[in-house]
Scaffold this motif. Structure first.
Motif, PDB file in Angstrom:
ATOM      1  N   GLY A  21     -50.380  -9.659  54.063  1.00  0.00           N
ATOM      2  CA  GLY A  21     -51.182  -8.873  53.130  1.00  0.00           C
ATOM      3  C   GLY A  21     -50.781  -7.410  53.114  1.00  0.00           C
ATOM      4  N   ILE A  22     -50.488  -6.860  54.283  1.00  0.00           N
ATOM      5  CA  ILE A  22     -50.048  -5.459  54.370  1.00  0.00           C
ATOM      6  C   ILE A  22     -48.680  -5.309  53.709  1.00  0.00           C
ATOM      7  N   ALA A  23     -47.788  -6.262  53.937  1.00  0.00           N
ATOM      8  CA  ALA A  23     -46.463  -6.212  53.298  1.00  0.00           C
ATOM      9  C   ALA A  23     -46.602  -6.252  51.783  1.00  0.00           C
ATOM     10  N   ALA A  24     -47.511  -7.097  51.269  1.00  0.00           N
ATOM     11  CA  ALA A  24     -47.727  -7.173  49.823  1.00  0.00           C
ATOM     12  C   ALA A  24     -48.300  -5.867  49.279  1.00  0.00           C
ATOM     13  N   LEU A  25     -49.221  -5.254  49.998  1.00  0.00           N
ATOM     14  CA  LEU A  25     -49.795  -3.967  49.593  1.00  0.00           C
ATOM     15  C   LEU A  25     -48.721  -2.888  49.511  1.00  0.00           C
ATOM     16  N   LEU A  26     -47.904  -2.793  50.554  1.00  0.00           N
ATOM     17  CA  LEU A  26     -46.873  -1.755  50.596  1.00  0.00           C
ATOM     18  C   LEU A  26     -45.750  -2.020  49.602  1.00  0.00           C
ATOM     19  N   ALA A  27     -45.543  -3.282  49.220  1.00  0.00           N
ATOM     20  CA  ALA A  27     -44.536  -3.595  48.202  1.00  0.00           C
ATOM     21  C   ALA A  27     -45.064  -3.302  46.795  1.00  0.00           C
ATOM     22  N   ARG A  28     -46.368  -3.474  46.584  1.00  0.00           N
ATOM     23  CA  ARG A  28     -46.945  -3.273  45.253  1.00  0.00           C
ATOM     24  C   ARG A  28     -47.079  -1.798  44.888  1.00  0.00           C
ATOM     25  N   TYR A  29     -47.421  -0.960  45.861  1.00  0.00           N
ATOM     26  CA  TYR A  29     -47.769   0.436  45.557  1.00  0.00           C
ATOM     27  C   TYR A  29     -46.794   1.433  46.153  1.00  0.00           C
ATOM     28  N   ALA A  30     -46.538   2.491  45.378  1.00  0.00           N
ATOM     29  CA  ALA A  30     -45.850   3.676  45.874  1.00  0.00           C
ATOM     30  C   ALA A  30     -46.944   4.675  46.236  1.00  0.00           C
ATOM     31  N   PHE A  31     -47.082   4.987  47.508  1.00  0.00           N
ATOM     32  CA  PHE A  31     -48.172   5.843  47.957  1.00  0.00           C
ATOM     33  C   PHE A  31     -47.804   7.321  48.001  1.00  0.00           C
ATOM     34  N   GLY A  32     -46.527   7.667  47.843  1.00  0.00           N
ATOM     35  CA  GLY A  32     -46.149   9.075  47.849  1.00  0.00           C
ATOM     36  C   GLY A  32     -46.868   9.813  46.735  1.00  0.00           C
ATOM     37  N   ASP A  33     -47.561  10.876  47.065  1.00  0.00           N
ATOM     38  CA  ASP A  33     -48.352  11.684  46.130  1.00  0.00           C
ATOM     39  C   ASP A  33     -49.548  10.930  45.560  1.00  0.00           C
ATOM     40  N   SER A  34     -49.967   9.873  46.226  1.00  0.00           N
ATOM     41  CA  SER A  34     -51.204   9.207  45.807  1.00  0.00           C
ATOM     42  C   SER A  34     -52.380  10.031  46.302  1.00  0.00           C
ATOM     43  N   CYS A  35     -53.559   9.695  45.853  1.00  0.00           N
ATOM     44  CA  CYS A  35     -54.729  10.522  46.156  1.00  0.00           C
ATOM     45  C   CYS A  35     -55.868   9.650  46.657  1.00  0.00           C
ATOM     46  N   LEU A  36     -56.443  10.027  47.767  1.00  0.00           N
ATOM     47  CA  LEU A  36     -57.636   9.354  48.249  1.00  0.00           C
ATOM     48  C   LEU A  36     -58.791   9.836  47.391  1.00  0.00           C
ATOM     49  N   ARG A  37     -59.350   8.935  46.605  1.00  0.00           N
ATOM     50  CA  ARG A  37     -60.371   9.297  45.625  1.00  0.00           C
ATOM     51  C   ARG A  37     -61.772   9.219  46.205  1.00  0.00           C
ATOM     52  N   ARG A  38     -62.009   8.218  47.063  1.00  0.00           N
ATOM     53  CA  ARG A  38     -63.373   8.024  47.548  1.00  0.00           C
ATOM     54  C   ARG A  38     -63.340   7.340  48.913  1.00  0.00           C
ATOM     55  N   VAL A  39     -64.232   7.782  49.804  1.00  0.00           N
ATOM     56  CA  VAL A  39     -64.474   7.128  51.086  1.00  0.00           C
ATOM     57  C   VAL A  39     -65.953   6.773  51.116  1.00  0.00           C
ATOM     58  N   VAL A  40     -66.249   5.494  51.308  1.00  0.00           N
ATOM     59  CA  VAL A  40     -67.637   5.029  51.377  1.00  0.00           C
ATOM     60  C   VAL A  40     -67.834   4.390  52.740  1.00  0.00           C
ATOM     61  N   LEU A  41     -68.781   4.908  53.505  1.00  0.00           N
ATOM     62  CA  LEU A  41     -69.134   4.339  54.801  1.00  0.00           C
ATOM     63  C   LEU A  41     -70.496   3.689  54.671  1.00  0.00           C
ATOM     64  N   ASP A  42     -70.616   2.473  55.165  1.00  0.00           N
ATOM     65  CA  ASP A  42     -71.861   1.735  55.038  1.00  0.00           C
ATOM     66  C   ASP A  42     -72.199   1.131  56.392  1.00  0.00           C
ATOM     67  N   GLN A  43     -73.477   1.180  56.748  1.00  0.00           N
ATOM     68  CA  GLN A  43     -73.945   0.626  58.019  1.00  0.00           C
ATOM     69  C   GLN A  43     -75.231  -0.132  57.769  1.00  0.00           C
ATOM     70  N   GLU A  44     -75.272  -1.390  58.169  1.00  0.00           N
ATOM     71  CA  GLU A  44     -76.502  -2.169  58.059  1.00  0.00           C
ATOM     72  C   GLU A  44     -77.248  -2.129  59.379  1.00  0.00           C
ATOM     73  N   TYR A  45     -78.560  -2.150  59.284  1.00  0.00           N
ATOM     74  CA  TYR A  45     -79.407  -2.154  60.471  1.00  0.00           C
ATOM     75  C   TYR A  45     -80.408  -3.292  60.372  1.00  0.00           C
ATOM     76  N   GLY A  46     -80.981  -3.660  61.481  1.00  0.00           N
ATOM     77  CA  GLY A  46     -82.018  -4.678  61.491  1.00  0.00           C
ATOM     78  C   GLY A  46     -81.524  -5.985  62.045  1.00  0.00           C
ATOM     79  N   PRO A  47     -82.450  -6.948  62.212  1.00  0.00           N
ATOM     80  CA  PRO A  47     -82.097  -8.216  62.849  1.00  0.00           C
ATOM     81  C   PRO A  47     -81.105  -9.061  62.055  1.00  0.00           C
ATOM     82  N   ARG A  48     -81.042  -8.900  60.752  1.00  0.00           N
ATOM     83  CA  ARG A  48     -80.115  -9.708  59.939  1.00  0.00           C
ATOM     84  C   ARG A  48     -78.813  -8.981  59.622  1.00  0.00           C
ATOM     85  N   ALA A  49     -78.624  -7.825  60.176  1.00  0.00           N
ATOM     86  CA  ALA A  49     -77.409  -7.053  59.895  1.00  0.00           C
ATOM     87  C   ALA A  49     -76.190  -7.809  60.414  1.00  0.00           C
TER      88      ALA A  49
END
Length: 151
Positions: A21-49
């Motif tokens: 999967g990582i090889a496919a990702l790196l073959a599909r995209y050229a990351f030079g000068d790409s931009c990190l647009r969004r970082v979303v962190l999520d944390q679930e709490y509680g007994p069903r988390a």
């Protein structure tokens, strides 16, 4: 009310962040000068988390096989153990090199500032975190191509 556009829906994927999967990702995209647009962190709490944190990293990268057309790609990291996000003046959220994926002690490290290693490979998980301004460690994850951003 949040005026920002939501993260686009998936178009392709999800693909596991395994060796193939990582090889496919790196073959599909050229990351030079790409931009990190969004970082979303999520944390679930509680007994069903499900346990652990989830991190979604949305990057605008170029599709190599499609005349370098811009496309958002999402790295979704599951059970994030630790992460480092330094919003320093030196880090502009532009990626100059592809993300570096390593595994130590059964955990996946995703370093988005990997240019500091050059052609070298880190030898320990702590070395991955030393000096990086944007790095995550998780049990695993997936990547997906997203539909274009709405204008």
């Amino acid at each position: 009310m949040d005026p920002r556009p939501p993260t686009p829906d998936q178009r392709l994927g999800p693909h596991p962040l395994t060796e193939e999967g990582i090889a496919a990702l790196l073959a599909r995209y050229a990351f030079g000068d790409s931009c990190l647009r969004r970082v979303v962190l999520d944390q679930e709490y509680g007994p069903r988390a499900a346990g652990g944190r989830l991190a979604r990293l949305v990057i605008d990268a170029r599709v190599v096989s499609e005349d370098l057309r811009w496309e958002p790609v999402c790295l979704e990291l599951h059970h994030v153990r630790r992460f480092r996000i330094d919003e320093s003046a030196a880090f502009s959220w532009v990626l100059y090199d592809p993300p570096r994926f390593t595994r130590f002690d059964g955990l996946l490290q995703v370093d988005l500032c990997a240019e500091r290693f050059g052609s070298l490979r880190p030898e320990t998980a702590s070395e991955v975190f030393e000096g990086s301004e944007l790095v995550f460690e998780s049990a695993g994850g997936t990547w997906s191509a997203l539909r274009p951003w709405e204008r």
